[in-house]
Write a protein that holds these residues in place. Sequence first.
Motif, mmCIF file in Angstrom:
data_model
loop_
_atom_site.group_PDB
_atom_site.id
_atom_site.type_symbol
_atom_site.label_atom_id
_atom_site.label_comp_id
_atom_site.label_asym_id
_atom_site.label_seq_id
_atom_site.Cartn_x
_atom_site.Cartn_y
_atom_site.Cartn_z
ATOM 1 N N SER A 309 -97.051 6.127 27.694
ATOM 2 C CA SER A 309 -97.735 5.698 26.471
ATOM 3 C C SER A 309 -96.938 4.611 25.742
ATOM 4 C CB SER A 309 -97.950 6.884 25.523
ATOM 5 O OG SER A 309 -98.888 7.799 26.053
ATOM 6 N N GLY A 310 -95.946 4.028 26.425
ATOM 7 C CA GLY A 310 -95.190 2.937 25.838
ATOM 8 C C GLY A 310 -93.881 3.333 25.211
ATOM 9 N N GLY A 311 -93.435 4.579 25.413
ATOM 10 C CA GLY A 311 -92.190 5.037 24.828
ATOM 11 C C GLY A 311 -90.966 4.347 25.412
ATOM 12 N N THR A 312 -89.896 4.286 24.613
ATOM 13 C CA THR A 312 -88.653 3.689 25.087
ATOM 14 C C THR A 312 -87.933 4.579 26.090
ATOM 15 O OG1 THR A 312 -87.324 4.698 23.330
ATOM 16 C CG2 THR A 312 -88.354 2.564 22.842
ATOM 17 N N MET A 313 -88.185 5.873 26.029
ATOM 18 C CA MET A 313 -87.519 6.888 26.850
ATOM 19 C C MET A 313 -86.029 6.975 26.571
ATOM 20 S SD MET A 313 -89.290 7.286 30.598
ATOM 21 C CE MET A 313 -88.550 8.894 30.871
ATOM 22 N N ASP A 314 -85.582 6.405 25.459
ATOM 23 C CA ASP A 314 -84.152 6.531 25.163
ATOM 24 C C ASP A 314 -83.902 7.246 23.845
ATOM 25 O OD1 ASP A 314 -84.519 4.557 23.130
ATOM 26 O OD2 ASP A 314 -82.581 3.639 23.613
ATOM 27 N N THR A 315 -84.932 7.910 23.291
ATOM 28 C CA THR A 315 -84.699 8.684 22.074
ATOM 29 C C THR A 315 -84.085 10.028 22.442
ATOM 30 O OG1 THR A 315 -86.876 9.756 21.972
ATOM 31 C CG2 THR A 315 -86.674 7.555 20.979
ATOM 32 N N THR A 316 -83.245 10.543 21.553
ATOM 33 C CA THR A 316 -82.401 11.695 21.903
ATOM 34 C C THR A 316 -82.624 12.915 21.020
ATOM 35 O OG1 THR A 316 -80.628 10.845 20.474
ATOM 36 C CG2 THR A 316 -80.588 10.182 22.798
ATOM 37 N N ALA A 317 -83.630 12.885 20.149
ATOM 38 C CA ALA A 317 -83.808 13.989 19.203
ATOM 39 C C ALA A 317 -84.000 15.325 19.911
ATOM 40 C CB ALA A 317 -84.989 13.695 18.277
ATOM 41 N N VAL A 318 -84.874 15.364 20.914
ATOM 42 C CA VAL A 318 -85.158 16.630 21.597
ATOM 43 C C VAL A 318 -83.964 17.062 22.436
ATOM 44 C CG1 VAL A 318 -86.655 17.791 23.262
ATOM 45 C CG2 VAL A 318 -87.647 16.239 21.557
ATOM 46 N N LEU A 319 -83.380 16.135 23.182
ATOM 47 C CA LEU A 319 -82.190 16.475 23.969
ATOM 48 C C LEU A 319 -81.080 16.977 23.051
ATOM 49 C CD1 LEU A 319 -80.565 16.563 26.573
ATOM 50 C CD2 LEU A 319 -80.080 14.113 26.268
ATOM 51 N N GLY A 320 -80.890 16.317 21.922
ATOM 52 C CA GLY A 320 -79.848 16.742 20.994
ATOM 53 C C GLY A 320 -80.084 18.137 20.452
ATOM 54 N N GLU A 321 -81.339 18.494 20.184
ATOM 55 C CA GLU A 321 -81.655 19.829 19.675
ATOM 56 C C GLU A 321 -81.460 20.882 20.755
ATOM 57 O OE1 GLU A 321 -82.638 22.473 16.617
ATOM 58 O OE2 GLU A 321 -82.135 20.336 16.582
ATOM 59 N N ILE A 322 -81.773 20.536 21.993
ATOM 60 C CA ILE A 322 -81.530 21.449 23.113
ATOM 61 C C ILE A 322 -80.034 21.744 23.242
ATOM 62 C CG2 ILE A 322 -81.530 21.564 25.647
ATOM 63 C CD1 ILE A 322 -84.245 20.093 25.548
ATOM 64 N N VAL A 323 -79.226 20.697 23.136
ATOM 65 C CA VAL A 323 -77.773 20.863 23.211
ATOM 66 C C VAL A 323 -77.268 21.660 22.012
ATOM 67 C CG1 VAL A 323 -75.569 19.645 23.168
ATOM 68 C CG2 VAL A 323 -77.446 18.782 24.594
ATOM 69 N N ARG A 324 -77.765 21.337 20.822
ATOM 70 C CA ARG A 324 -77.298 22.005 19.599
ATOM 71 C C ARG A 324 -77.588 23.495 19.633
ATOM 72 N NH1 ARG A 324 -78.678 23.854 14.734
ATOM 73 N NH2 ARG A 324 -80.911 23.626 15.119
ATOM 74 N N GLN A 325 -78.774 23.874 20.134
ATOM 75 C CA GLN A 325 -79.141 25.291 20.155
ATOM 76 C C GLN A 325 -78.638 26.015 21.404
ATOM 77 O OE1 GLN A 325 -82.874 26.713 18.794
ATOM 78 N NE2 GLN A 325 -83.358 24.910 17.550
ATOM 79 N N GLY A 326 -77.986 25.285 22.309
ATOM 80 C CA GLY A 326 -77.320 25.923 23.437
ATOM 81 C C GLY A 326 -78.221 26.441 24.534
ATOM 82 N N LEU A 327 -79.362 25.817 24.763
ATOM 83 C CA LEU A 327 -80.194 26.234 25.892
ATOM 84 C C LEU A 327 -79.460 25.971 27.193
ATOM 85 C CD1 LEU A 327 -82.272 26.129 23.554
ATOM 86 C CD2 LEU A 327 -83.964 25.339 25.232
ATOM 87 N N GLU A 328 -79.656 26.856 28.167
ATOM 88 C CA GLU A 328 -78.934 26.760 29.434
ATOM 89 C C GLU A 328 -79.897 26.640 30.610
ATOM 90 O OE1 GLU A 328 -76.232 29.991 29.863
ATOM 91 O OE2 GLU A 328 -75.123 29.542 28.017
ATOM 92 N N ASN A 329 -79.352 26.127 31.711
ATOM 93 C CA ASN A 329 -80.108 25.925 32.956
ATOM 94 C C ASN A 329 -81.328 25.033 32.699
ATOM 95 O OD1 ASN A 329 -80.669 26.123 35.673
ATOM 96 N ND2 ASN A 329 -81.706 28.103 35.503
#
Length: 501
Positions: A309-329
């Motif tokens: 849909s034209g996204g940059t694919m370099d935004t990190t908000a979701v990845l950062g939240e996954i890391v912050r909340q400690g999701l694994e695998n």
Amino acid sequence: MHFLLAMMKHETNTFSPVPTPLERFARGRGTPPEGQDAVDAYRGTQSALAAFIDIAEKEGATYDIPVAGQAWPSGPVQDDAYNYMTGKIIAAAKARKYDAILLDLHGAMVTESFEDGEGQLIKALREIAPDTPIAVALDMHTNLYAEIIDNATSAAGYQTYPHIDVYETGTRAALPVIAKLKGKANPVMAWGNRPMLPHVMRQGTDDFPNKELQIRAREMETTGGALAATLFTGFPHADIHNAGLSAVVVTDGDKALAQKYLDELLDFAWDEREAFVYKLEPLGESVARAKKMSDGPVVLLDHFDNAASGGTMDTTAVLGEIVRQGLENVAFFAIHDPEAVQQMIKAGIGAKMTLKLGGKIKMPLLAADAVSEPLEVTGTVRVLTNGEFRNRGPMGTGILNDMGPTAVFDTGKVEIVVISRHQEPNDLNCFYSLGIDPLAKRYLCLKSRVHWRAGFKPIMTDVVECAGVGVCTSDYNQLEFKHVRRPIYPLDILNEAKAGQ
């Protein structure tokens, strides 16, 4: 008989900062394929061009393919790229008389000079060949303009989202033209639109009301006498006059029937317009909810930042939240960061390092508070590849994808795919080609909106939609519309439909 076949496909997000030069249509190969190279690239694939090739050969016709260009969605197409592709097609049309012209287009191409790139092409072809039948295959996300329909003989769009009927759409678009050539049909068309911008996240054909609309369109074709019937949900991230929902119906000489079916589809969509509005959930709540899910794979959708849909694919908000909340695998597809890939290539497989991923492409047309910063992560370089793989299907079966130099970076909890060219994850091979078994993961985070369903829905246990940051936002308040026709729903509260062709 001799046919002219061509492909020129781009869905333009006018809010996207990602540029669209000619090279983007060539997927890293200089210029788009043409002639036998185009045949070799698309024959036997799930594409409308493949359908055109098969139909031409079945009818005993020879054919020319002056260009077959297809680019991931991004910002407005540069004029040089548009002029190159249309110039190839127009030059071919001028060079000889064709019995039919079959075009595999998108329907939502905006260029630096035109709101409706496809319509201008078809108009030019009609001026060159006033009596030649023209068939046009279009995407469901077409933003339809009069120039397309007024100058074509037949038009049809996808009836599935995810788009797994692309080949079939080419057939539906072309067969009325073949029937006309044989004196067996006289295709006529009716088209129209409604003042509504359906959210893309509510356009899937597994979901009400688009599921019912597409079923009804197919009924019109199979038992109702229509040669082709299409409800276009439209592409709302294009700030142009005709962005939004529309439809076209082709019948055999019966304009009244075409108009009747057209009105039925448009009225149904308008009456259910509220169901096309997507409801957001705060990102932190979404990831916390996912963390409580024990069985995988759970699909996490980073749907504000989708390459398709034209996204940059370099935004990190979701990845950062996954890391912050400690999701694994977790397997994360993907961060577009060619610079980081080169750093990992230099370091080599097995290297331990700290990277600042993403956040490198600014998005000036988003609201001021919609920003994404680089995310610092520490881990190990696990995989390095050239990024090429073919789709296993059912979407785009056989199509060669090229992510450019690609790496897998393992933080210990998250395997992050980092790519150099944009690629939406709609096929399991985007992971298998990198040595990642998606079935073994508890979470698969995908920068996708609806197309992920084609490859991943059969294997998922659940899905959590994560509202991050990006130019594919479902929050229209983050976008400033200046050119779309107004009033339009849901930007404006409307009680009556006012067609605005």
